[in-house]
Write an enzyme that holds these catalytic residues in place. Structure first.
Site, short mmCIF file in Angstrom:
data_model
loop_
_atom_site.label_atom_id
_atom_site.label_comp_id
_atom_site.label_asym_id
_atom_site.label_seq_id
_atom_site.Cartn_x
_atom_site.Cartn_y
_atom_site.Cartn_z
N THR A 78 0.67 -1.38 0.07
CA THR A 78 -0.01 0.04 -0.18
C THR A 78 0.75 1.34 -0.08
O THR A 78 0.56 2.20 -0.41
CB THR A 78 -0.90 0.24 1.43
N THR A 136 1.64 -4.35 4.28
CA THR A 136 1.65 -4.56 5.88
C THR A 136 1.09 -5.99 6.09
O THR A 136 1.17 -6.33 7.23
CB THR A 136 0.77 -3.52 6.43
N ASP A 137 0.10 -6.78 5.12
CA ASP A 137 -0.49 -7.93 5.43
C ASP A 137 0.31 -8.84 6.03
O ASP A 137 0.31 -9.62 7.15
CB ASP A 137 -1.41 -8.33 4.28
#
Ligand code: ASP
Length: 362
Positions: free
Chosen positions: A50, A130-131
């Site tokens: 992101t 970030t996942d």
């Protein structure tokens, strides 16, 4: 005359106080900005996510396209980086972190080790979705062979969002990577003013900005006005004190995670073994409990030489010894981090006792 001298000395006091104030309010970044060629060199390795994502409008914070901006575009978007460090950017991949593969992990880790071996490199920043950021950070924590700072960062909002968090997270990550006091802390995760360890920090919320938490173990430190303040350190072995060497690896053994739930079936374990799993992490209910419906399949997997590790799906707590269940104990590692450690452990040994020791120590 006396009056004049007193007046004069008051004036001098003010002058000295003013000078002291100026000196003390100069931040390290401002002090360094006078001679850019003397600033520490930080390499930024971009993998996507992101932080490099763009959306159709400034209010859109979900359903956008991750991994669009290049490493160079990311660096250009934060001009203040030039006051902190000499930064150079490299693209390792440009994907959402759900698409980070073992191949990308190995490529990234090898490059980090190459860069840190250069005397002119002070530290490395990895930008990442970030996942699965915590998985990459923990992988690096176990395989980086240097005590120079390595910082993994990302963002929850795409670059086009109002109040995008990427620029500030990148600035803070570079600040920590350039900071001598960040050495020897293992790989760090820096987002949202917090410095967390790769070992303990985990993503706790799918959409909120304040999602990375150290849970029971807290944070290593905090950034205030872009100055890092370290408070604690991690006791687990990492970086230079692990036996893992990725330099000659071009693949990692398959380790799968099987989730525990009511009425779960052993067929998931059978399928993992049939697919070629060398290790299985049980994301067990509670403190790593295994159901009577799955135990025959788990025991069969172990009998076939598959290393099984019990962990907890709860997101916290230790897995205790329990004669009712089978498999090694995953300490307080969450399932996704237990998988990372088990993959690396299996590159060095198949001996369950040695792997159990690693699960406690790293
Ligand atoms: N899906 C994105 C990723 O992990 C989410 C993010 O970066 O925040 O790449």
């Amino acid at each position: 005359m006396r009056h004049n001298r007193a007046h004069m000395s008051n004036y001098l006091d003010w002058l000295l106080a003013g000078l002291a104030l100026c000196l003390f309010s100069v931040t390290p970044a401002m002090a360094q900005s006078t001679s850019p060629e003397k600033l520490p060199h930080v390499a930024v390795l971009a993998t996507g996510g992101t932080i490099a994502g763009t959306a159709g409008s400034e209010t859109q914070t979900t359903g956008y396209k991750p991994g669009v901006l290049t490493a160079d575009a990311l660096l250009k978007s934060v001009p203040s980086l030039g006051k902190i460090a000499q930064v150079s950017g490299e693209q390792i991949s440009n994907v959402g972190s759900e698409n980070i593969t073992n191949d990308i992990l190995l490529k990234l880790a090898k490059r980090v080790n190459q860069l840190l071996a250069q005397p002119d490199i002070a530290g490395v920043v990895v930008t990442h979705g970030t996942d699965t950021l915590e998985e990459t950070a923990y992988f690096l924590d176990l395989v980086v062979k240097s005590d120079k700072p390595v910082v993994v960062t990302g963002s929850m909002r795409p670059s086009t969002a109002i109040s995008a968090d990427g620029p500030s997270n990148l600035l803070q990550a570079v600040t920590v990577a350039a900071s001598p006091e960040a050495r020897g802390h293992g790989v760090m995760i820096v987002l949202n003013d917090r410095i967390g360890s790769a070992r303990y920090t985990t993503k706790t919320n799918g959409t909120s900005l304040d999602t990375f938490k150290g849970n029971d173990s807290g944070y290593l430190g905090t950034l205030v006005d872009e100055v890092p303040h370290f408070e604690t350190s991690v006791l687990k072995r990492n970086t230079t004190s692990t036996p893992f060497d990725v330099s000659k690896l071009d693949s990692l053994p398959e380790v799968d995670i099987v989730y525990g739930y009511q009425n779960d079936g052993g067929f998931m374990y059978d399928a993992a073994v049939a697919h070629g799993a060398k290790g299985i992490v049980v994301a067990g209910v509670g403190a790593g409990s295994e159901s009577l419906l799955t135990l025959p399949s788990i025991k069969k997997a172990i009998a076939q030489g598959v290393v099984v590790v019990r962990s907890s799906r709860t997101g916290g707590g230790f897995v205790p010894e329990d004669p009712a269940y089978v498999g090694l104990l995953g300490d307080d590692l969450n399932p996704q981090k237990a998988r990372i450690l088990l993959m690396l452990a299996l590159t060095t040994t198949k001996d369950p006792a040695s792997i159990q020791a690693m699960l406690h120590e790293f």
